[in-house]
Design a protein around this motif. Structure first.
Motif, PDB file in Angstrom:
ATOM      1  N   ASP A  66      39.988  45.160  26.056  1.00  0.00           N
ATOM      2  CA  ASP A  66      40.953  44.053  26.182  1.00  0.00           C
ATOM      3  C   ASP A  66      40.847  43.381  27.544  1.00  0.00           C
ATOM      4  OD1 ASP A  66      41.860  44.542  23.680  1.00  0.00           O
ATOM      5  OD2 ASP A  66      43.699  45.584  24.254  1.00  0.00           O
ATOM      6  N   ALA A  67      40.658  44.180  28.595  1.00  0.00           N
ATOM      7  CA  ALA A  67      40.557  43.615  29.942  1.00  0.00           C
ATOM      8  C   ALA A  67      39.336  42.712  30.066  1.00  0.00           C
ATOM      9  CB  ALA A  67      40.495  44.739  30.979  1.00  0.00           C
ATOM     10  N   ILE A  68      38.185  43.189  29.581  1.00  0.00           N
ATOM     11  CA  ILE A  68      36.952  42.396  29.689  1.00  0.00           C
ATOM     12  C   ILE A  68      37.037  41.123  28.855  1.00  0.00           C
ATOM     13  CG2 ILE A  68      34.486  42.363  29.142  1.00  0.00           C
ATOM     14  CD1 ILE A  68      35.099  43.885  31.667  1.00  0.00           C
ATOM     15  N   LEU A  69      37.522  41.244  27.610  1.00  0.00           N
ATOM     16  CA  LEU A  69      37.603  40.063  26.747  1.00  0.00           C
ATOM     17  C   LEU A  69      38.644  39.064  27.253  1.00  0.00           C
ATOM     18  CD1 LEU A  69      37.238  41.577  23.154  1.00  0.00           C
ATOM     19  CD2 LEU A  69      35.504  40.480  24.573  1.00  0.00           C
ATOM     20  N   SER A  70      39.638  39.536  28.006  1.00  0.00           N
ATOM     21  CA  SER A  70      40.653  38.634  28.555  1.00  0.00           C
ATOM     22  C   SER A  70      40.069  37.734  29.640  1.00  0.00           C
ATOM     23  CB  SER A  70      41.829  39.429  29.136  1.00  0.00           C
ATOM     24  OG  SER A  70      42.517  40.140  28.134  1.00  0.00           O
ATOM     25  N   VAL A  71      39.133  38.268  30.425  1.00  0.00           N
ATOM     26  CA  VAL A  71      38.586  37.497  31.552  1.00  0.00           C
ATOM     27  C   VAL A  71      37.195  36.934  31.262  1.00  0.00           C
ATOM     28  CG1 VAL A  71      39.885  38.938  33.144  1.00  0.00           C
ATOM     29  CG2 VAL A  71      37.502  39.483  32.706  1.00  0.00           C
ATOM     30  N   ALA A  72      36.616  37.291  30.111  1.00  0.00           N
ATOM     31  CA  ALA A  72      35.231  36.893  29.815  1.00  0.00           C
ATOM     32  C   ALA A  72      35.153  35.430  29.393  1.00  0.00           C
ATOM     33  CB  ALA A  72      34.651  37.785  28.718  1.00  0.00           C
ATOM     34  N   ASP A  73      34.095  34.788  29.813  1.00  0.00           N
ATOM     35  CA  ASP A  73      33.748  33.450  29.346  1.00  0.00           C
ATOM     36  C   ASP A  73      32.572  33.631  28.386  1.00  0.00           C
ATOM     37  OD1 ASP A  73      32.923  30.886  28.898  1.00  0.00           O
ATOM     38  OD2 ASP A  73      33.164  30.210  30.971  1.00  0.00           O
ATOM     39  N   GLU A 119      31.162  31.695  26.230  1.00  0.00           N
ATOM     40  CA  GLU A 119      30.190  30.608  26.130  1.00  0.00           C
ATOM     41  C   GLU A 119      29.125  30.727  27.219  1.00  0.00           C
ATOM     42  OE1 GLU A 119      32.083  26.838  26.114  1.00  0.00           O
ATOM     43  OE2 GLU A 119      33.167  27.189  24.239  1.00  0.00           O
ATOM     44  N   ARG A 120      29.575  31.021  28.431  1.00  0.00           N
ATOM     45  CA  ARG A 120      28.632  31.177  29.551  1.00  0.00           C
ATOM     46  C   ARG A 120      28.099  32.604  29.657  1.00  0.00           C
ATOM     47  NH1 ARG A 120      31.855  30.000  34.471  1.00  0.00           N
ATOM     48  NH2 ARG A 120      29.910  30.540  35.503  1.00  0.00           N
ATOM     49  N   LYS A 121      28.647  33.513  28.850  1.00  0.00           N
ATOM     50  CA  LYS A 121      28.292  34.940  28.886  1.00  0.00           C
ATOM     51  C   LYS A 121      28.469  35.495  30.304  1.00  0.00           C
ATOM     52  CE  LYS A 121      25.266  35.076  24.890  1.00  0.00           C
ATOM     53  NZ  LYS A 121      24.013  35.576  24.303  1.00  0.00           N
ATOM     54  N   ASP A 122      29.663  35.297  30.823  1.00  0.00           N
ATOM     55  CA  ASP A 122      29.947  35.721  32.197  1.00  0.00           C
ATOM     56  C   ASP A 122      31.293  36.436  32.233  1.00  0.00           C
ATOM     57  OD1 ASP A 122      29.545  35.882  35.006  1.00  0.00           O
ATOM     58  OD2 ASP A 122      30.946  34.224  35.279  1.00  0.00           O
ATOM     59  N   VAL A 123      31.387  37.455  33.087  1.00  0.00           N
ATOM     60  CA  VAL A 123      32.632  38.210  33.270  1.00  0.00           C
ATOM     61  C   VAL A 123      32.910  38.298  34.767  1.00  0.00           C
ATOM     62  CG1 VAL A 123      33.802  40.424  32.948  1.00  0.00           C
ATOM     63  CG2 VAL A 123      32.258  39.576  31.187  1.00  0.00           C
ATOM     64  N   SER A 124      34.093  37.873  35.172  1.00  0.00           N
ATOM     65  CA  SER A 124      34.482  37.934  36.584  1.00  0.00           C
ATOM     66  C   SER A 124      35.400  39.129  36.807  1.00  0.00           C
ATOM     67  CB  SER A 124      35.188  36.641  36.996  1.00  0.00           C
ATOM     68  OG  SER A 124      35.670  36.748  38.319  1.00  0.00           O
ATOM     69  N   PHE A 125      34.879  40.149  37.493  1.00  0.00           N
ATOM     70  CA  PHE A 125      35.699  41.325  37.786  1.00  0.00           C
ATOM     71  C   PHE A 125      36.781  41.017  38.824  1.00  0.00           C
ATOM     72  CE2 PHE A 125      32.353  44.392  36.140  1.00  0.00           C
ATOM     73  CZ  PHE A 125      33.176  44.858  35.121  1.00  0.00           C
ATOM     74  N   ASP A 126      36.665  39.860  39.503  1.00  0.00           N
ATOM     75  CA  ASP A 126      37.692  39.481  40.474  1.00  0.00           C
ATOM     76  C   ASP A 126      39.042  39.262  39.804  1.00  0.00           C
ATOM     77  OD1 ASP A 126      35.823  39.562  42.483  1.00  0.00           O
ATOM     78  OD2 ASP A 126      35.347  37.422  42.359  1.00  0.00           O
ATOM     79  N   ARG A 158      44.047  34.818  31.969  1.00  0.00           N
ATOM     80  CA  ARG A 158      42.799  35.569  32.152  1.00  0.00           C
ATOM     81  C   ARG A 158      42.921  36.637  33.232  1.00  0.00           C
ATOM     82  NH1 ARG A 158      38.088  31.932  33.464  1.00  0.00           N
ATOM     83  NH2 ARG A 158      36.921  33.854  33.126  1.00  0.00           N
ATOM     84  N   ALA A 159      43.959  36.578  34.066  1.00  0.00           N
ATOM     85  CA  ALA A 159      44.132  37.597  35.124  1.00  0.00           C
ATOM     86  C   ALA A 159      44.894  38.782  34.550  1.00  0.00           C
ATOM     87  CB  ALA A 159      44.878  37.001  36.308  1.00  0.00           C
ATOM     88  N   VAL A 160      44.313  39.970  34.654  1.00  0.00           N
ATOM     89  CA  VAL A 160      44.946  41.176  34.100  1.00  0.00           C
ATOM     90  C   VAL A 160      44.931  42.294  35.142  1.00  0.00           C
ATOM     91  CG1 VAL A 160      44.331  40.625  31.712  1.00  0.00           C
ATOM     92  CG2 VAL A 160      42.766  41.986  33.098  1.00  0.00           C
ATOM     93  N   THR A 161      45.800  43.270  34.909  1.00  0.00           N
ATOM     94  CA  THR A 161      45.873  44.424  35.800  1.00  0.00           C
ATOM     95  C   THR A 161      45.839  45.703  34.980  1.00  0.00           C
ATOM     96  OG1 THR A 161      47.209  43.197  37.402  1.00  0.00           O
ATOM     97  CG2 THR A 161      47.218  45.587  37.583  1.00  0.00           C
ATOM     98  N   MET A 162      44.952  46.613  35.340  1.00  0.00           N
ATOM     99  CA  MET A 162      44.922  47.955  34.762  1.00  0.00           C
ATOM    100  C   MET A 162      45.874  48.826  35.565  1.00  0.00           C
ATOM    101  SD  MET A 162      42.439  49.038  32.480  1.00  0.00           S
ATOM    102  CE  MET A 162      40.966  48.391  31.722  1.00  0.00           C
ATOM    103  N   CYS A 218      32.093  48.213  32.769  1.00  0.00           N
ATOM    104  CA  CYS A 218      30.738  47.762  33.110  1.00  0.00           C
ATOM    105  C   CYS A 218      29.847  47.719  31.870  1.00  0.00           C
ATOM    106  CB  CYS A 218      30.124  48.669  34.170  1.00  0.00           C
ATOM    107  SG  CYS A 218      30.833  48.441  35.818  1.00  0.00           S
ATOM    108  N   VAL A 219      29.999  48.702  30.979  1.00  0.00           N
ATOM    109  CA  VAL A 219      29.203  48.719  29.741  1.00  0.00           C
ATOM    110  C   VAL A 219      29.570  47.520  28.873  1.00  0.00           C
ATOM    111  CG1 VAL A 219      28.838  49.959  27.575  1.00  0.00           C
ATOM    112  CG2 VAL A 219      28.801  51.205  29.734  1.00  0.00           C
ATOM    113  N   ILE A 220      30.877  47.258  28.717  1.00  0.00           N
ATOM    114  CA  ILE A 220      31.310  46.112  27.896  1.00  0.00           C
ATOM    115  C   ILE A 220      30.864  44.805  28.550  1.00  0.00           C
ATOM    116  CG2 ILE A 220      33.278  44.995  26.792  1.00  0.00           C
ATOM    117  CD1 ILE A 220      32.677  47.835  25.808  1.00  0.00           C
ATOM    118  N   ARG A 221      30.932  44.741  29.898  1.00  0.00           N
ATOM    119  CA  ARG A 221      30.472  43.551  30.620  1.00  0.00           C
ATOM    120  C   ARG A 221      28.982  43.294  30.339  1.00  0.00           C
ATOM    121  NH1 ARG A 221      29.188  43.377  36.234  1.00  0.00           N
ATOM    122  NH2 ARG A 221      28.183  45.373  35.743  1.00  0.00           N
TER     123      ARG A 221
END
Length: 436
Positions: free
Chosen positions: A87-94, A96-103, A277-281, A303-306
């Protein structure tokens, strides 16, 4: 799929040592390894399969995260952590660009609870509270001023002394400070803000004036947290009070304090933000060791999902892809007329050390198990056959759902090869004092 892969870079180095003892030049070995790595990576591209990354169907991704968490200390609530990671990765993932910002993903840890109490918050959690105990503990439809300027009267930048020689002087100074504080609070209120988030602290007098003027405030919020709050709420960081305006305010649906049982510890949760798109674990655990292990585990899963979002191609684990690559490298080595073929065969032997170690750690006979699986792979032309570590009755890693990201596996092989090439180019090592 296994922790063995972390040790694999040692194997080509051991094989190279044997070749050096036989008198083969290090550069020839390095060239052979480079050819073998290229063949292995090309073969991985051939046997790779596409993996579905779809927000509407997250079950395949959750199963992949569960595989990552299987050997970790959090595996007893692995399903929950896997869902949180996905859920965290899909919330912040783009996508279309296939990019994930861990920030945009913040991991906040708190001891004193159970692993099951961990949760994913669609917003920001900060380890702060309202600056005054009489301020409201929950706010709705919040407009927040995000300040990095000092909430205090202006001071000269140079060293200075202020001598107060009488009661009148002291009262004048006090009136000046009061006027400055009231003016600052008025500017915040006039902008339409209902909450002030301040990077710097302010004294008890300013705190008291905030309460009197019905302005909830949070002080001493760190720089990275300030930036994340600004991103999440769509606000602008304000460096000077003179620049504060209504268009620079961040918005949030709810801001609340949460407590932890009978302890006095409290934290601030900013939810329903403008930028979802900003989430907190938010990770809980009985002690610091458990919490930190949970943090490392969930980071690995993310990291694996990213990697799957960046490149959705996968290969199957359990040593199956190493065996397939070893077979491909050996076939190519037979076609090489030069001495590099020996280095390529040594590289293939190093690849086979991974399934052998898996078999040995699972209580199986390493040589006979590897020979059987390798024979079946060549005979059936099925690169998915690996070591049945869990004794599930099938060697097909697709049925067991043991997978690895293609991008991760290629990086392992290339980095290991580069490391060994770098070591092989070292002619001699001299220790301090050796010449004496």
């Amino acid at each position: 799929s296994s922790g063995i892969n972390a040790e694999w870079p040692l194997r080509p180095g051991e094989q190279a040592e044997v070749l050096l003892e036989r008198g083969i030049h290090p550069i020839r070995i390095a060239d052979g390894y480079e050819n073998a790595a290229r063949v292995a990576v090309e073969h991985l591209d051939k046997i790779a399969e596409d993996f579905p990354v779809d927000k509407a169907n997250t079950e395949p991704l959750i199963e992949t995260a569960l595989t990552t968490l299987g050997s970790k200390i959090v595996n007893r609530c692995g399903r929950k952590f896997a869902e949180m990671a996905v859920d965290a990765i899909l919330s912040v993932a783009d996508l279309e660009r296939k990019d994930v910002s861990f920030d945009l993903i913040k991991i906040e840890c708190k001891t004193g609870g159970r692993l099951e109490d961990s949760q994913l918050v669609k917003g920001v959690i900060i380890d702060k509270t309202m600056s005054h105990s009489q301020m409201p503990k929950e706010l709705t439809d919040v407009k927040m001023a995000i300040l990095t300027c000092a909430f205090e009267p202006p001071k000269p930048k140079t060293k200075h002394n202020l001598n107060v020689g009488s009661v009148e002087d002291y009262e004048k100074l006090h009136a000046y400070e009061q006027e400055c504080f009231i003016d600052m609070i008025k500017k915040i209120k006039d902008s339409g803000a209902t909450l002030a988030i301040c990077q710097w602290g302010f004294d008890d007098e300013a705190n008291h004036l905030c309460v009197q003027n019905d302005l909830p405030a949070v002080r001493w919020v760190g720089g990275p947290e300030i930036e994340l709050i600004a991103i999440a709420t769509g606000g602008r960081i304000v460096p000077r009070f003179s620049e504060l305006s209504s268009d620079k305010l961040g918005t949030a649906g709810r801001v609340r304090e949460i407590g932890f049982g009978t302890t006095k510890d409290r934290m601030l949760v900013i939810e329903d933000c403008q930028n979802t798109r900003a989430v907190t674990m938010f990770l809980r655990g009985s002690n610091q060791m458990i919490v930190q292990e949970a943090k490392r585990s969930v980071w690995d899963a993310m990291c694996v999902i990213r990697n799957l979002v960046r490149d959705s191609r996968i290969v199957y684990g359990g040593g199956s892809n190493e065996i397939a690559c070893a077979v491909a490298v050996n076939e190519q080595a037979d076609k090489i007329p030069t001495i590099e073929q020996y280095a390529m065969r040594a590289f293939a032997d190093a690849l086979e050390s991974v399934p052998m170690a898996l078999a040995e750690n699972s209580g199986l006979h390493p040589f006979s198990t590897l020979a059987e699986v390798k024979s079946r792979q060549i005979k059936e032309k099925n690169p998915r056959l690996g070591i049945d570590c869990m004794d599930k009755g099938t060697c097909d890693m697709k049925e067991q759902h043991v997978i690895e990201t293609l991008i991760g596996k290629k990086q392992q092989i290339m980095l290991a090869t580069q490391l060994v090439r770098m070591i092989l180019k070292i002619d001699d090592v001299r220790s301090p004092g050796e010449s004496e």
